[in-house]
Design an enzyme around this catalytic site. Sequence first.
Site, short mmCIF file in Angstrom:
data_model
loop_
_atom_site.label_atom_id
_atom_site.label_comp_id
_atom_site.label_asym_id
_atom_site.label_seq_id
_atom_site.Cartn_x
_atom_site.Cartn_y
_atom_site.Cartn_z
N LYS A 10 38.01 31.49 51.61
CA LYS A 10 36.68 31.92 52.02
C LYS A 10 35.74 31.78 50.84
CE LYS A 10 34.51 35.85 51.99
NZ LYS A 10 33.10 35.44 51.70
N GLY A 33 35.82 38.98 42.32
CA GLY A 33 34.54 39.61 42.64
C GLY A 33 34.41 40.95 41.95
N SER A 34 33.63 41.82 42.53
CA SER A 34 33.35 43.12 41.91
C SER A 34 34.54 44.06 42.04
CB SER A 34 32.13 43.75 42.56
OG SER A 34 32.42 44.16 43.89
N GLY A 45 36.99 44.70 45.20
CA GLY A 45 38.42 44.54 44.95
C GLY A 45 39.23 45.72 45.44
N GLU A 69 40.86 39.60 40.39
CA GLU A 69 40.14 39.32 39.14
C GLU A 69 38.76 39.91 39.32
OE1 GLU A 69 37.55 38.31 36.81
OE2 GLU A 69 37.63 36.30 37.69
N CYS A 94 32.11 36.48 34.27
CA CYS A 94 32.72 37.80 34.28
C CYS A 94 33.25 38.23 32.91
CB CYS A 94 33.85 37.85 35.32
SG CYS A 94 35.04 36.51 35.18
N GLU A 105 28.49 46.36 34.41
CA GLU A 105 28.38 44.91 34.38
C GLU A 105 27.04 44.50 34.97
OE1 GLU A 105 31.28 41.18 35.29
OE2 GLU A 105 31.13 42.68 36.87
#
Length: 484
Positions: free
Chosen positions: A175, A227-228, A232, A250, A284, A383
Amino acid sequence: MSFETRLFINGEYVESSSGEYLTIRNPTDDTLVSDKIHAASEVDVDNAVAAAKAAFPKWRDTAGHKRAAIMLKFADLLEKNVDMLASLESRAMGQPISLAKRMILGPAALWRYYAGYAGKVSGESFPPDEDGTYKIVQYEPLGVCAGISAWNGTHVLSAWKIAPAMATGNTFILKSSEKSPLGVAAYGNLLNEAGFPPGVVNIIAGGGKVGALLAYHMQIAKIAFTGSAAAGRKVMEAAAKSNLKHVSLELGGKSPALIFDDADLENAVEHSSTSFLRNSGQICFAASRVLVQEGIAPKFIEAIKTAFEKAADKMGDPSLETTAFGPLADQAQFERVMGFLNDGKAAGLQYLTGGARKGDKGTFVLPTVILNPDVKAKVYTDEIFGPVISIKTFKDEAEAIELANNTTYGLGASLYTADVARALRVASKLEAGTVGINSAFATSPQTPFGGHKQSGIGRESGPEGLKEYLQPKTIHINMNVGKK
C-alpha cells in the site's frame, strides 16, 4: 505526461470497486495533479490477498535462480524508467528531481542485492549424538506479506519490503502512501515486463483505513510498516487483535548529532546542513538535535547560519535539475511544520535563521536553526519532519551522551571527532539503531536499518531484512527406529 492511477491486482490494472479516489496536488504551486487516484476498498484488499495467496505455492517453489532473474530484470527496468518514475515522485510530493533519481537507483541496487540471496537460504543440521535424534532446522517463507510505505522515500521503502520477500519466496501486497502514490502505481507494467507471475506482487493505494484493512486481515502473515509512532502502534494493535501476524515497524526519530571540539568543522557543518536538508529534512533518521561542544560552538553556529541561508537560495522548483531543496510534501505537512515553528516563536525561542514560509505559494519552509531550546520544548522533543534543527551545547563527553539519549526515540545518530577511540566509545553508548561517524548516516544494502526504543521493532535491509520474511521450522528424526 500520462500516468497510471488504478490498482494493480493479480497482474492487471483494475479500478477501485468503491469508486473512491485520492486527490494529489503539486506542493510547488498547489496545482491539481489528479483527483482520480483509485483508493482500494475492503473488496479490493480481499481480492489482492486472494491473488497473493493463490500465487504463493508456485512462487515459493520456483527455483531460486529463476526468481533472481526476474528480480534482476525488475532492477534493470527501474533504472531504464528512472526519469519517468522520478518525475512522478517529484510531482506528487515535491522531491527534487535530482534526489528522486538517486532514490530510485538506490532501490535498484537493493533489488540486485536481494536477488543474490534467492535460492541461497540455507538451514542447519545437528548429529544424533547420544539421544539418537537427527535434528534439522529449515527456513521457510511466511506466505502472504504486506507493506505500508511512507511518502518521503517511496521507492526505497518499497524495495526494503518487497525485495527480501521476493527472494525468500513470499508474495506481497504494497500500500503506497496517500501523499505519494504515483511512482509505485507505475510498477504494475514493470512487474509484468520483468516476468513476475500474476498475484506475486500487488500494488494498492488508499488512506489509513486501507492500511488498517491490511493490518487486521486474517490471511496476511506479516506486515511491514514505515510511518509515525502513533500509526505504528495501531498497526501492532491490529495485528494482535487479528491473527497475531508478524510485524516490523520503522517509526519516527529525533536523532542527535554530537560535534566534539576536535571535529573537522567544515565537514560537521556540511553534514548538519546540506545532508540534513536533503529531502527538505523529511528523513526519519536526519539528525535534527545538534549538540556542539562549548569550545567550538560560536564558530559552528556562525557557520551553520551561513550554510542554512545559502541553502534557502537553492530551494525552488523540484522539477529543475539545479534545485537542491524542494517544498514539503503537501499542505498538511506544511501546516504541521509551521505549527511547530509558530508555537516556538510564541514561546520565545530564539530563531537564528528561517522560521517562516518561503514565497507566497507552495509549501516551502525556510531552513531553520533554533538556538538553545528547553529540553522539554516540543521543537526539541517531537519529530518535526521538516528543515529545522535545534542547537544545544555540552561540556564533555558524558553530558553529550546524556543529552543524546534523552529521547523516546532511537533511530539514528551521528558524531564528529578526530579521536577514533572516542568515536567508537561514544557510538557504543548511543541508544540508536544506526550511527554515522564523521558523516550523516547513509543507508547501505549490506547493513540493517531500524531503531531502538520507540523508533520501532525489526530491521530492513541487509541480511537482517531477509530474516524478517522467514520462519524457522525444526524437524527431529528418530534414528533408532528399526534398530535391532
